[in-house]
Design a protein around this motif. Structure first.
Motif, PDB file in Angstrom:
ATOM      1  N   ASP A 155       0.905  -1.245  -0.097  1.00  0.00           N
ATOM      2  CA  ASP A 155       0.026  -0.009  -0.106  1.00  0.00           C
ATOM      3  C   ASP A 155       0.902   1.321   0.134  1.00  0.00           C
ATOM      4  O   ASP A 155       1.687   1.572   0.867  1.00  0.00           O
ATOM      5  CB  ASP A 155      -0.933  -0.101   1.208  1.00  0.00           C
ATOM      6  N   GLY A 156       0.523   2.087  -0.951  1.00  0.00           N
ATOM      7  CA  GLY A 156       1.629   3.266  -1.056  1.00  0.00           C
ATOM      8  C   GLY A 156       2.842   3.288  -1.742  1.00  0.00           C
ATOM      9  O   GLY A 156       3.483   4.272  -1.759  1.00  0.00           O
ATOM     10  N   VAL A 157       3.065   2.050  -2.405  1.00  0.00           N
ATOM     11  CA  VAL A 157       4.274   1.906  -3.131  1.00  0.00           C
ATOM     12  C   VAL A 157       4.207   1.953  -4.591  1.00  0.00           C
ATOM     13  O   VAL A 157       2.924   1.449  -4.898  1.00  0.00           O
ATOM     14  CB  VAL A 157       5.138   0.745  -2.620  1.00  0.00           C
ATOM     15  N   ARG A 158       4.850   2.157  -5.348  1.00  0.00           N
ATOM     16  CA  ARG A 158       4.990   2.001  -6.818  1.00  0.00           C
ATOM     17  C   ARG A 158       5.122   0.463  -7.147  1.00  0.00           C
ATOM     18  O   ARG A 158       6.338  -0.159  -7.157  1.00  0.00           O
ATOM     19  CB  ARG A 158       5.951   2.820  -7.496  1.00  0.00           C
ATOM     20  N   VAL A 159       3.980   0.174  -7.866  1.00  0.00           N
ATOM     21  CA  VAL A 159       4.261  -1.239  -8.385  1.00  0.00           C
ATOM     22  C   VAL A 159       3.805  -1.190  -9.832  1.00  0.00           C
ATOM     23  O   VAL A 159       2.518  -1.005 -10.176  1.00  0.00           O
ATOM     24  CB  VAL A 159       3.061  -2.225  -7.796  1.00  0.00           C
ATOM     25  N   GLY A 188      -3.319   2.094  -2.947  1.00  0.00           N
ATOM     26  CA  GLY A 188      -2.544   3.187  -3.142  1.00  0.00           C
ATOM     27  C   GLY A 188      -2.883   3.910  -4.272  1.00  0.00           C
ATOM     28  O   GLY A 188      -3.405   3.491  -5.276  1.00  0.00           O
ATOM     29  N   ARG A 189      -2.356   5.333  -4.440  1.00  0.00           N
ATOM     30  CA  ARG A 189      -2.458   6.071  -5.508  1.00  0.00           C
ATOM     31  C   ARG A 189      -1.148   6.188  -6.387  1.00  0.00           C
ATOM     32  O   ARG A 189      -1.195   7.167  -7.269  1.00  0.00           O
ATOM     33  CB  ARG A 189      -3.094   7.383  -5.204  1.00  0.00           C
ATOM     34  N   PHE A 190      -0.161   5.203  -6.332  1.00  0.00           N
ATOM     35  CA  PHE A 190       0.993   5.363  -6.934  1.00  0.00           C
ATOM     36  C   PHE A 190       1.342   4.005  -8.094  1.00  0.00           C
ATOM     37  O   PHE A 190       2.428   3.917  -8.176  1.00  0.00           O
ATOM     38  CB  PHE A 190       2.192   5.664  -6.100  1.00  0.00           C
ATOM     39  N   VAL A 191       0.378   3.490  -8.344  1.00  0.00           N
ATOM     40  CA  VAL A 191       0.672   2.503  -9.403  1.00  0.00           C
ATOM     41  C   VAL A 191       0.276   2.890 -10.665  1.00  0.00           C
ATOM     42  O   VAL A 191      -1.018   3.066 -10.991  1.00  0.00           O
ATOM     43  CB  VAL A 191      -0.447   1.297  -8.721  1.00  0.00           C
ATOM     44  N   PRO A 192       1.050   2.789 -11.754  1.00  0.00           N
ATOM     45  CA  PRO A 192       1.024   2.956 -13.031  1.00  0.00           C
ATOM     46  C   PRO A 192       0.062   2.145 -13.923  1.00  0.00           C
ATOM     47  O   PRO A 192      -0.170   2.460 -15.002  1.00  0.00           O
ATOM     48  CB  PRO A 192       2.339   3.516 -13.399  1.00  0.00           C
ATOM     49  N   LEU A 193      -0.123   0.921 -13.321  1.00  0.00           N
ATOM     50  CA  LEU A 193      -0.664  -0.137 -14.266  1.00  0.00           C
ATOM     51  C   LEU A 193      -2.023   0.176 -14.436  1.00  0.00           C
ATOM     52  O   LEU A 193      -2.882   0.550 -13.545  1.00  0.00           O
ATOM     53  CB  LEU A 193      -0.565  -1.469 -13.643  1.00  0.00           C
ATOM     54  N   ARG A 216      -6.956  -7.896  -5.106  1.00  0.00           N
ATOM     55  CA  ARG A 216      -7.328  -6.423  -5.061  1.00  0.00           C
ATOM     56  C   ARG A 216      -6.416  -5.799  -5.883  1.00  0.00           C
ATOM     57  O   ARG A 216      -5.346  -5.614  -5.564  1.00  0.00           O
ATOM     58  CB  ARG A 216      -7.359  -6.137  -3.485  1.00  0.00           C
ATOM     59  N   VAL A 217      -6.891  -4.806  -6.569  1.00  0.00           N
ATOM     60  CA  VAL A 217      -6.076  -3.862  -7.379  1.00  0.00           C
ATOM     61  C   VAL A 217      -6.730  -2.326  -6.908  1.00  0.00           C
ATOM     62  O   VAL A 217      -7.618  -1.984  -6.457  1.00  0.00           O
ATOM     63  CB  VAL A 217      -6.434  -4.178  -8.764  1.00  0.00           C
ATOM     64  N   PRO A 218      -5.991  -1.228  -7.045  1.00  0.00           N
ATOM     65  CA  PRO A 218      -6.233   0.153  -7.106  1.00  0.00           C
ATOM     66  C   PRO A 218      -7.451   0.554  -7.808  1.00  0.00           C
ATOM     67  O   PRO A 218      -7.838  -0.358  -8.722  1.00  0.00           O
ATOM     68  CB  PRO A 218      -5.198   0.966  -7.416  1.00  0.00           C
TER      69      PRO A 218
END
Length: 358
Positions: A272-276, A298-303, A324-326
């Motif tokens: 949560d909160g990391v870039r994936v 979190g809000r930092f996943v570019p997928l 579970r995905v953003p």
């Protein structure tokens, strides 16, 4: 008109409803001896004391009452001084010693001003080998300018809490002293919430522990957390890892960068909160081939949704059961998905037998 009396066997069921405030319970205790019996069991099972005066009154009430003492299975001592002073007198200390000297305690929480150099108070425990859950929580003093919640773990603490199963440290400075003495805790769950490891590292605390299964780490900056979590992943066969970063997202998560043989035991991972990104997912797949539950938030996943669907359709994480995905994609900025983007990922999960969590 006659009234039907309440069947006393229903009282525990009524009290089991999670709707009662302490003042409600006090009133219910006045109805009859039967209500008093069950209310007392509930109130005394795990008292929560939030002031030094409450500690002294509570100690006075149980001092010569062995029946009440036998009801106490846990205690939360979180006193704070109303005038901002940390000073407390001999009477308060006697009360704390009496409470911590109770036999039969299974869980203990130290908070408020007792989270400052918390080891001082834990040394008062007379029956520490019965403790299964230990919590040191300094959240009530987060904004304090005069004192910093802290805890020092050494071999004395390790010996005192040899039977502990769950440890939670929150909002404090943690010093872990190295010892050449090898010991094995019965620890299964370790939770660190906004903890600054001032000295030492987590393997010094865990030593030869073979029972650790669940690690939960929450903090503001991944730079301060990555190394400690990696130490644990390198040395212990975890079943679940919950890793959450607050306001400072990690752009270079290094947890799975090196080869971690023990990471193959992971069955559940929550980031949560990391870039994936897709590369990070493949790296995690290589390290954790038996992953059953994957939670990314979190809000930092570019997928994008389509990229998530492609990852699932490709056979990534062959043992996956829950996902579970953003709710959107970080380009930047973060853009929330619309309902029209749902079907592709749902279909990919359905074909794999993966439960997509909302």
């Amino acid at each position: 008109m006659s009234r039907c009396p309440l069947v006393e066997d229903l009282i525990p069921e009524i009290l089991a409803l999670d709707i009662w405030w302490p003042r409600d319970l006090f009133r219910l205790a006045l109805i009859s001896p039967a209500w008093l019996f069950y209310v007392r069991k509930l109130l005394y099972s795990k008292p929560n004391l939030r002031s030094f005066s409450a500690c002294t009154r509570f100690a006075r009430g149980i001092q010569y009452n062995t029946h009440l003492q036998s009801l106490i299975k846990g205690i939360e001592l979180c006193p704070t001084s109303t005038d901002g002073s940390r000073c407390f007198g001999a009477e308060e200390m006697r009360a704390i010693r009496l409470i911590l000297g109770l036999d039969g305690l299974q869980s203990i929480t130290l908070g408020g001003e007792m989270a400052v150099c918390a080891e001082r108070f834990l040394n008062c425990l007379e029956h520490s080998h019965s403790i299964e859950e230990l919590t040191i929580d300094g959240s009530l003093l987060t904004n304090s300018l005069s004192a910093r919640p802290s805890f020092e773990w050494d071999e004395v603490m390790a010996c005192k809490f040899s039977a502990v199963h769950k440890v939670r440290f929150a909002h404090l400075e943690l010093d872990i002293l190295y010892t050449s003495t090898t010991y094995q805790l019965q620890l299964t769950d370790l939770i660190l919430e906004n903890v600054d490891v001032i000295s030492g590292n987590l393997p010094w605390l865990l030593q030869g522990t073979t029972t650790l299964k669940h690690l939960r780490v929450l903090g503001e900056s991944s730079r301060e957390l990555d190394e400690q979590v990696t130490f644990v992943l390198e040395n212990y066969c975890l079943e679940s890892l919950h890793y959450q970063v607050g306001t400072s997202p990690s752009w270079n998560l290094v947890l799975f960068d090196r080869s971690l043989a023990s990471a193959a035991s992971l069955r559940s991972l929550h980031l949560d909160g990391v870039r994936v990104d897709s590369e990070m997912l493949r790296t995690i797949h290589d390290q954790c081939p038996m992953m059953e539950q994957l939670y990314i938030s979190g809000r930092f996943v570019p997928l994008t949704r389509d990229e998530w669907a492609g990852c699932i359709a490709s056979g990534l994480f062959p043992a996956l059961q829950k996902l579970r995905v953003p709710e959107g994609t970080f380009f930047p900025p973060f853009i929330k998905w619309t309902a029209s983007l749902e079907p592709a990922l749902q279909m990919a999960c359905s074909r794999r037998g993966v439960h997509l969590l909302g």
